[in-house]
Design a protein around this motif. Structure first.
Motif, mmCIF file in Angstrom:
data_model
loop_
_atom_site.group_PDB
_atom_site.id
_atom_site.type_symbol
_atom_site.label_atom_id
_atom_site.label_comp_id
_atom_site.label_asym_id
_atom_site.label_seq_id
_atom_site.Cartn_x
_atom_site.Cartn_y
_atom_site.Cartn_z
ATOM 1 N N HIS A 207 44.861 42.334 24.121
ATOM 2 C CA HIS A 207 44.893 41.665 25.001
ATOM 3 C C HIS A 207 43.754 41.105 25.430
ATOM 4 C CE1 HIS A 207 48.990 41.020 23.465
ATOM 5 N NE2 HIS A 207 48.724 42.167 24.242
ATOM 6 N N GLY A 208 41.986 41.352 25.250
ATOM 7 C CA GLY A 208 41.261 40.948 26.401
ATOM 8 C C GLY A 208 40.359 39.497 25.969
ATOM 9 N N THR A 209 39.686 39.524 27.385
ATOM 10 C CA THR A 209 39.041 38.427 27.790
ATOM 11 C C THR A 209 37.933 38.450 28.276
ATOM 12 O OG1 THR A 209 41.893 37.278 28.026
ATOM 13 C CG2 THR A 209 39.291 35.898 28.697
ATOM 14 N N PRO A 210 36.681 37.974 27.460
ATOM 15 C CA PRO A 210 35.411 37.726 28.268
ATOM 16 C C PRO A 210 35.425 36.929 29.402
ATOM 17 C CG PRO A 210 35.186 36.766 25.750
ATOM 18 C CD PRO A 210 36.797 37.097 26.133
ATOM 19 N N ALA A 211 34.146 37.530 30.131
ATOM 20 C CA ALA A 211 34.664 35.928 30.962
ATOM 21 C C ALA A 211 32.753 36.380 31.862
ATOM 22 C CB ALA A 211 35.683 36.187 31.923
ATOM 23 N N ILE A 212 31.850 35.330 31.642
ATOM 24 C CA ILE A 212 30.851 35.432 32.095
ATOM 25 C C ILE A 212 30.242 34.353 33.264
ATOM 26 C CG2 ILE A 212 27.922 34.913 30.862
ATOM 27 C CD1 ILE A 212 29.803 36.670 29.782
ATOM 28 N N VAL A 213 29.861 34.897 34.732
ATOM 29 C CA VAL A 213 29.398 34.988 35.455
ATOM 30 C C VAL A 213 28.240 34.001 36.088
ATOM 31 C CG1 VAL A 213 29.438 35.447 37.885
ATOM 32 C CG2 VAL A 213 30.657 36.158 36.820
ATOM 33 N N SER A 214 27.953 32.882 35.744
ATOM 34 C CA SER A 214 26.509 32.329 36.058
ATOM 35 C C SER A 214 25.809 32.722 36.985
ATOM 36 C CB SER A 214 26.198 30.699 35.870
ATOM 37 O OG SER A 214 25.689 29.973 35.885
ATOM 38 N N GLY A 215 24.759 33.069 36.436
ATOM 39 C CA GLY A 215 23.644 33.761 37.669
ATOM 40 C C GLY A 215 24.248 35.184 37.853
ATOM 41 N N GLY A 216 24.796 35.604 37.470
ATOM 42 C CA GLY A 216 25.544 37.409 38.103
ATOM 43 C C GLY A 216 24.870 38.124 37.090
ATOM 44 N N GLY A 217 24.085 39.694 37.494
ATOM 45 C CA GLY A 217 23.025 40.415 37.171
ATOM 46 C C GLY A 217 24.299 41.904 38.211
ATOM 47 N N VAL A 218 22.972 42.866 37.925
ATOM 48 C CA VAL A 218 23.154 43.740 37.934
ATOM 49 C C VAL A 218 23.901 44.564 39.309
ATOM 50 C CG1 VAL A 218 21.715 44.940 37.028
ATOM 51 C CG2 VAL A 218 20.451 44.429 39.081
ATOM 52 N N SER A 219 23.549 42.934 40.588
ATOM 53 C CA SER A 219 24.128 43.044 42.011
ATOM 54 C C SER A 219 25.527 42.350 41.822
ATOM 55 C CB SER A 219 23.387 43.271 42.946
ATOM 56 O OG SER A 219 22.092 44.128 43.505
ATOM 57 N N LEU A 220 26.565 42.065 40.629
ATOM 58 C CA LEU A 220 27.336 40.449 40.634
ATOM 59 C C LEU A 220 28.256 41.630 41.662
ATOM 60 C CD1 LEU A 220 28.609 39.027 38.710
ATOM 61 C CD2 LEU A 220 29.568 40.335 37.753
ATOM 62 N N LEU A 221 28.339 42.302 42.530
ATOM 63 C CA LEU A 221 29.392 42.187 43.580
ATOM 64 C C LEU A 221 29.428 41.825 44.514
ATOM 65 C CD1 LEU A 221 30.529 46.073 42.530
ATOM 66 C CD2 LEU A 221 32.408 43.760 41.691
ATOM 67 N N HIS A 222 28.193 42.325 45.191
ATOM 68 C CA HIS A 222 27.361 41.401 46.225
ATOM 69 C C HIS A 222 26.667 40.372 46.403
ATOM 70 C CE1 HIS A 222 27.832 45.323 48.124
ATOM 71 N NE2 HIS A 222 27.202 45.871 47.254
ATOM 72 N N THR A 223 26.556 39.664 45.283
ATOM 73 C CA THR A 223 25.991 38.282 45.405
ATOM 74 C C THR A 223 26.594 36.741 44.428
ATOM 75 O OG1 THR A 223 24.726 38.810 42.826
ATOM 76 C CG2 THR A 223 23.275 39.015 44.384
ATOM 77 N N HIS A 224 28.086 36.961 44.077
ATOM 78 C CA HIS A 224 28.855 36.435 43.536
ATOM 79 C C HIS A 224 29.466 37.139 43.688
ATOM 80 C CE1 HIS A 224 24.564 35.781 41.047
ATOM 81 N NE2 HIS A 224 25.152 34.278 40.972
ATOM 82 N N ALA A 225 30.487 37.000 44.884
ATOM 83 C CA ALA A 225 32.033 37.822 45.412
ATOM 84 C C ALA A 225 32.358 36.593 44.657
ATOM 85 C CB ALA A 225 31.910 38.165 46.834
ATOM 86 N N ASP A 226 32.235 35.142 45.086
ATOM 87 C CA ASP A 226 32.827 34.412 45.441
ATOM 88 C C ASP A 226 33.082 33.335 43.823
ATOM 89 O OD1 ASP A 226 33.325 33.735 48.078
ATOM 90 O OD2 ASP A 226 31.731 32.932 48.446
ATOM 91 N N ALA A 227 32.418 33.951 42.973
ATOM 92 C CA ALA A 227 32.437 32.967 41.969
ATOM 93 C C ALA A 227 33.178 34.211 40.726
ATOM 94 C CB ALA A 227 30.992 33.194 40.682
#
Length: 243
Positions: A207-227
């Motif tokens: 039951h897997g679902t992929p999700a891609i965050v626009s503009g996100g990279g290696v620092s996703l947790l810090h740079t895109h917390a709102d996304a």
């Protein structure tokens, strides 16, 4: 967030208890950080989710404020530590959110404790699915060395020790055994193999679902917390409705 008070833990279990920060109230969310990091990496995400959920953010053994514990000899040992922590907190069911190498620990828990895991979120899982053990070792070494060079939170868990833990993990078999709904998140600026793997994991898990965050990279947790919150919130709502 508040720290788990060790005085509240029976003396026989106190010595092996993980440091843990908790916050909020409601359905529990358990966060598992990657190697070369500690639970603090989740602060931007956990602080926002604490308005609706109970957040449980441990430091894995040998990392952060759990450095007093000896090195783990396997992913299973790390997963067992987390299970013991959930027992101490009286948490019988949770959604697990793993990041980077912590996704291996999260996947093991979901495969081994299906009645305990109601949902699984894998954020930026390391590239450990492709075939080719030698090239895999090189990729793991390079990725972990980079993570450890950016962090002082790893204690005695050096990059080579953590590489060995991941290499001896049957990640693919674990993924096939997971029955909980699973959300796999990557950033569109992650390396192409990571993006490809997000879709491969989604196909491997039942039951897997992929999700891609626009503009996100290696620092996703810090740079895109709102996304990440925008991706996580509706998915978590679905899991609560299904519970």
């Amino acid at each position: 967030m508040t720290a788990l008070t060790l005085r509240a833990i029976p003396a026989t279990r106190r010595a092996s208890a993980l440091y843990c920060a908790t916050g909020g109230s409601g359905f529990p969310l358990l966060f598992i950080h990657g190697f070369g990091a500690c639970g603090d990496v989740f602060q931007p995400l956990a602080s926002k989710l604490a308005s609706r959920y109970q957040t449980i953010v441990p430091d894995l053994r040998g990392h952060g404020r759990s450095r007093r514990l000896p090195l783990a000899d396997s992913i299973e040992r790390l997963a067992a530590d987390v299970c013991d922590l959930l027992d101490l907190l009286g948490v019988s069911r949770t959604v697990i959110i793993g990041h980077a190498g912590g996704t291996a620990v999260a996947a093991h828990l979901a495969a081994d404790q299906p009645t305990r895991v109601s949902g699984l979120v894998l954020i930026s899982p390391p590239e450990i699915l492709p075939c080719g053990r030698r090239s895999l070792g090189v990729r793991l070494r390079d990725g972990l060395s980079a993570a450890f060079s950016r962090s002082t939170s790893a204690g005695d868990h050096d990059a080579q020790a953590c590489q060995r833990l991941l290499q001896h993990t049957d990640y693919r078999t674990q993924l096939r055994s997971i029955t909980a709904p699973t959300l796999i998140i990557a950033g569109d600026r992650d390396p192409a193999p990571i993006l490809r793997q997000a879709h491969e994991i989604a196909q491997t898990v039942g039951h897997g679902t992929p999700a891609i965050v626009s503009g996100g990279g290696v620092s996703l947790l810090h740079t895109h917390a709102d996304a990440l919150i925008d991706v996580l919130t509706p998915w978590l709502d679905q899991q609560e409705c299904a519970a």
